[in-house]
Design an enzyme around this catalytic site. Structure first.
Site, mmCIF file in Angstrom:
data_model
loop_
_atom_site.group_PDB
_atom_site.id
_atom_site.type_symbol
_atom_site.label_atom_id
_atom_site.label_comp_id
_atom_site.label_asym_id
_atom_site.label_seq_id
_atom_site.Cartn_x
_atom_site.Cartn_y
_atom_site.Cartn_z
ATOM 1 N N ASP A 1 8.913 -7.176 -2.800
ATOM 2 C CA ASP A 1 7.917 -6.438 -2.043
ATOM 3 C C ASP A 1 7.687 -7.168 -0.715
ATOM 4 O O ASP A 1 8.193 -8.270 -0.488
ATOM 5 C CB ASP A 1 6.621 -6.290 -2.868
ATOM 6 C CG ASP A 1 5.805 -5.109 -2.420
ATOM 7 O OD1 ASP A 1 4.993 -4.592 -3.204
ATOM 8 O OD2 ASP A 1 5.975 -4.680 -1.252
HETATM 9 C C1 GLC Z 1 4.012 -2.540 0.514
HETATM 10 C C2 GLC Z 1 3.920 -2.028 -0.902
HETATM 11 C C3 GLC Z 1 5.193 -1.471 -1.442
HETATM 12 C C4 GLC Z 1 6.011 -0.877 -0.315
HETATM 13 C C5 GLC Z 1 6.420 -1.988 0.610
HETATM 14 C C6 GLC Z 1 7.243 -1.486 1.799
HETATM 15 O O1 GLC Z 1 3.282 -3.718 0.630
HETATM 16 O O2 GLC Z 1 3.383 -2.918 -1.875
HETATM 17 O O3 GLC Z 1 4.833 -0.518 -2.434
HETATM 18 O O4 GLC Z 1 7.161 -0.229 -0.838
HETATM 19 O O5 GLC Z 1 5.296 -2.712 1.087
HETATM 20 O O6 GLC Z 1 6.470 -0.656 2.598
#
Ligand code: GLC
Length: 753
Positions: free
Chosen positions: A291
């Site tokens: 993430d």
């Molecule tokens: C965010 C979220 C995740 C998302 C990622 C990219 O922090 O936790 O669900 O896919 O970043 O945007």
């Protein structure tokens, strides 16, 4: 005439453009092609294949770009990026892809990721709302449409479905998943994966799914986002993991570990999750994508002393791709050269990411997904808009409808539409709709105006604000209500009040909206509350005093039209709550499949006084929820016969059929979600008082009766036994069938050895 010069030129181009691929025989298998590529990659190029960064316009996390890192063209040319995310557009993605394929040394194509959580440019209801439809084919079609639109704009990797079970509505991301139930969540996860990925990843209208957030992110203590999840292995295995397993069995291509720690180890480097379970037990061979900045956040967690350690811990545990911590790209070369990191972990990660790119068809045609012609035809097409309206209609849940106030009669001469969300377009897109345009949605006010008969006048007043406690407009709003025949009160949360980093300790109507409802309720005219929210709200006063309440979540592009369709009876609401609504935030966590405890309390207050003291209850409020899981009314009424079983006992390997007859004895055709729950009365570990094990959404015409049958096999009786093995145990079971988790007909049977 092909001159010698042209032949030589063609040879040089081939040699320059695809050195890595030119040495492979076309008949070489994908694995052989991957190995050939890896054998030619420098450690820097390998690190580049593990590095994905966000575009410049849509930021979904804390770490921002450096002057260097946002020079995408240079980064791509130097082989430092495996892809970008939250960039889109056929022309833009094609331009970047061209640099990768024609100007980098190894010509490895790029991934273009995005968070297509509930629609791309045609925005559908937030996932929690869509889950309330309990319509799996509709949910699959909704995801399929999102994929058609997003892929035409260059996206080939979707950071969805989010499938975090949540029993805590303080947590803002409850809006993003499928609610509190493992069975429903698993079925919906499967449907969404099938919608996004279709039957072939190399189909240009499908995109790789990414299962998130692995795992137990929804168990964040106190409902505070990113907080510690401290649950037993049993609860992890029984409640939080099954949707991921179901989605992987449905063919999901990638997985994203969650921000939270689990049992003291952040998921990004949690070997139990990423190795024991994901790789060994489930045999998942796809890519694992961190993430946003999560590799670097291992330092904050205190599980890695510095960036180098965070890279080693994450990569060795099995996180293949680093999203926005810049640590894989900056640390892997030096760590491998210093002998601190075995290159086999890097190669294993590169292998999985190259395999994903091959599966997506990018090595056969890197421009497969950047199709300007398709983009023009596909994005916000009439068909897509119509589907968004259908999904929105079917996601709404009728919570209350005293004396058949709804559907609205055409005899009303003047309807007042009041509330801070009534004339609002942008918030209809809901949380996680970065690609939806603020001007696209149909507001509730617009939808009502477009639908009322010509003889009906519509008047509007904002009533109050969403973000402050000013009451200075309420008196005027009251006058508006008093001058009308009926008021539609459009209240709830703005899109930023739920979603990521949007936990709320008080989950009542924000600001002074409840005061507005209380005031307008004294107008002497009928009031209908239209709720827009991304989580269950505590709204006991509304439930006790407002005659009609329609839960609309946030419905996306076609919000206003769909709300009008339901309010005026063009569609009979059929949604059921995928999550429990508490009476009070103090009850949280509250969910339907709870344990009985040693001192259960029925909540009826009918027990003898002596039994009311030492029982599991509150002194100040009832135990029961405001609205139970699976709850939702219709404009018609459905009555259920007793449950009949075709036999009273079964052995392992046999099955039992449970049948009910559901009769529509109201005045409207309607869809009903008939729900099957089971209660295993005694086990080697305590069992929930009931668990959803099946459902059927059926259309029953007015006056019609339908026989609904569920088949119960070992599968439905299987649980994680005391010795931590999955299986059944002999004993008594209750079959509970009904219109929601509380209103059920019961019948017992015995599983015999
Ligand atoms: C965010 C979220 C995740 C998302 C990622 C990219 O922090 O936790 O669900 O896919 O970043 O945007």
């Amino acid at each position: 005439m092909t001159s010698l010069k042209n032949v030589l030129l063609a040879f040089c181009i081939t040699w320059v453009i695809t050195p890595a691929l030119a040495q492979q025989k076309p008949s070489a298998s994908v694995d052989q092609k991957i190995e050939a590529l890896i054998s030619q990659m420098t450690i820097e190029e390998k690190a580049g294949q593990l590095n994905i960064v966000v575009g410049e316009t849509i930021n979904t996390g804390p770490t921002m770009h450096t002057a260097e890192s946002k020079k995408f063209d240079e980064q791509i040319r130097a082989g430092k990026l495996t892809g970008l995310f939250n960039v889109y557009g056929a022309a833009y993605t094609k331009r970047l892809q061209k640099i990768a394929v024609e100007e980098s040394r190894l010509h490895i194509p790029l991934l273009f990721g995005a968070d297509i959580i509930h629609g791309f440019k045609t925005v559908t209801p937030i996932p929690l709302g869509e889950a309330a439809s309990w319509d799996l084919d509709l949910i699959r079609r909704s995801a399929q449409m999102a994929a058609r639109e997003a892929t035409s704009a260059g996206i080939n990797l979707n950071f969805a479905p989010m499938m975090d079970i949540s029993r805590d509505p303080r947590w803002g991301r409850i809006s993003e998943g499928a609610g509190e139930d493992t069975y429903l969540g698993s079925r919906i996860a499967e449907a969404r994966v099938k919608g996004f990925q279709g039957d072939k990843l190399s189909d240009p209208a499908t995109m790789a799914a990414c299962l998130k957030h692995f795992a137990a992110y929804g168990a964040a203590e106190a409902g505070r986002d990113y907080n510690t999840a401290d649950i037993s292995e049993r609860v992890l295995q029984e409640i939080y993991l099954p949707p991921f397993k179901a989605a992987i069995d449905a063919g999901a291509a990638t997985v994203m570990p969650s921000f939270n720690e689990l049992d003291g180890v952040p998921a990004t480097a949690n070997r139990h999750l990423l190795q024991d379970i994901l790789r060994k037990q489930w045999n998942f061979n796809g890519a694992v994508i961190s993430d946003y900045g999560a590799v670097g956040e291992m330092i904050n967690h205190g599980s890695s002393a510095d960036g180098s350690k965070a890279v080693i811990h994450s990569l060795e545990a099995g996180t293949d791709m680093d999203m926005m911590s810049y640590l894989y790209i900056s640390k892997i070369p030096e760590l491998v050269k210093a002998g601190s990191l075995d290159v086999k972990y890097v190669d294993a990660a590169v292998r999985r990411i190259l395999k994903l790119k091959f599966d997506l068809g990018l090595f056969d045609n890197a421009y497969l997904y950047s199709d300007e012609v398709r983009e023009k035809k596909e994005v916000r097409s009439k068909e897509n808009i119509a589907l968004a309206r259908e999904v929105a209609r079917k996601s709404m849940v009728l919570l209350k409808n005293d004396n058949g106030l709804l559907p609205l009669r055409s005899s009303y001469k003047k309807i007042a539409v009041i509330g801070p969300l009534a004339d609002n377009k942008e918030d209809m897109n809901g949380s996680w709709s970065f690609f939806g345009e603020a001007t696209h949605p149909v507001s509730v006010l617009q939808g009502i105006k477009a639908r009322v008969p010509a003889s009906t006048e519509v008047v509007y007043h904002p009533g109050c604000n969403l973000f402050d406690n000013s009451r200075d407009k309420m008196t005027e709003a009251m006058t508006t209500a008093q001058g009308a025949d009926l008021t539609l009160l459009v209240v709830g949360e703005s899109a930023v009040m739920n979603g990521e980093a949007a936990s709320r300790a008080d989950i009542g109507l924000p600001g002074v909206q409840e005061d507005l409802v209380k005031m307008i309720s004294k107008s002497g005219k009928p009031v209908v509350v239209v709720l827009l929210n991304g989580r269950p709200l505590t709204m006991e006063w509304l439930d006790q005093n407002v005659p009609a309440i329609l839960e609309t979540w946030t419905l996306g592009s076609e919000a206003g039209n769909a709300v009008a369709d339901v309010l005026f009876g063009d569609y009979n609401p059929s949604g059921k709550l995928p999550v429990t609504f508490p009476r009070h935030v103090g009850q949280i966590p509250i969910y339907y499949n709870h344990k009985n405890t040693g001192r259960p309390y029925s909540g009826t207050n009918n027990e003898p006084a002596s039994d009311r003291v030492y029982v599991s209850k509150y002194r100040d409020i009832k135990n029961t929820p405001l609205y139970p899981f699976g709850y939702g009314l219709s404009y018609t009424t459905f009555t259920y016969s007793e449950v009949t079983l075709n036999k009273a006992t079964m052995k392992n390997g046999e099955q039992i059929e449970a049948t009910v007859t559901v009769t529509n004895n109201g005045n409207y055709d309607g869809e009903e979600v008939v729900q099957l729950y089971l209660h295993d009365l005694v086990g080697s570990v305590t069992r929930p008082v009931k668990e959803l094990k099946g459902f059927q959404k059926v259309m029953i015409r007015k006056g019609e009766a339908k026989k609904i049958t569920f088949t119960i096999t070992d599968k439905e009786l299987t649980f994680l036994r005391g010795d931590m093995t999955w299986g059944t145990e002999p004993g008594m079971f209750e079959v509970l069938v009904g219109t929601n988790s509380d209103a059920v007909k019961k019948k017992s049977f015995e599983l015999v050895k």
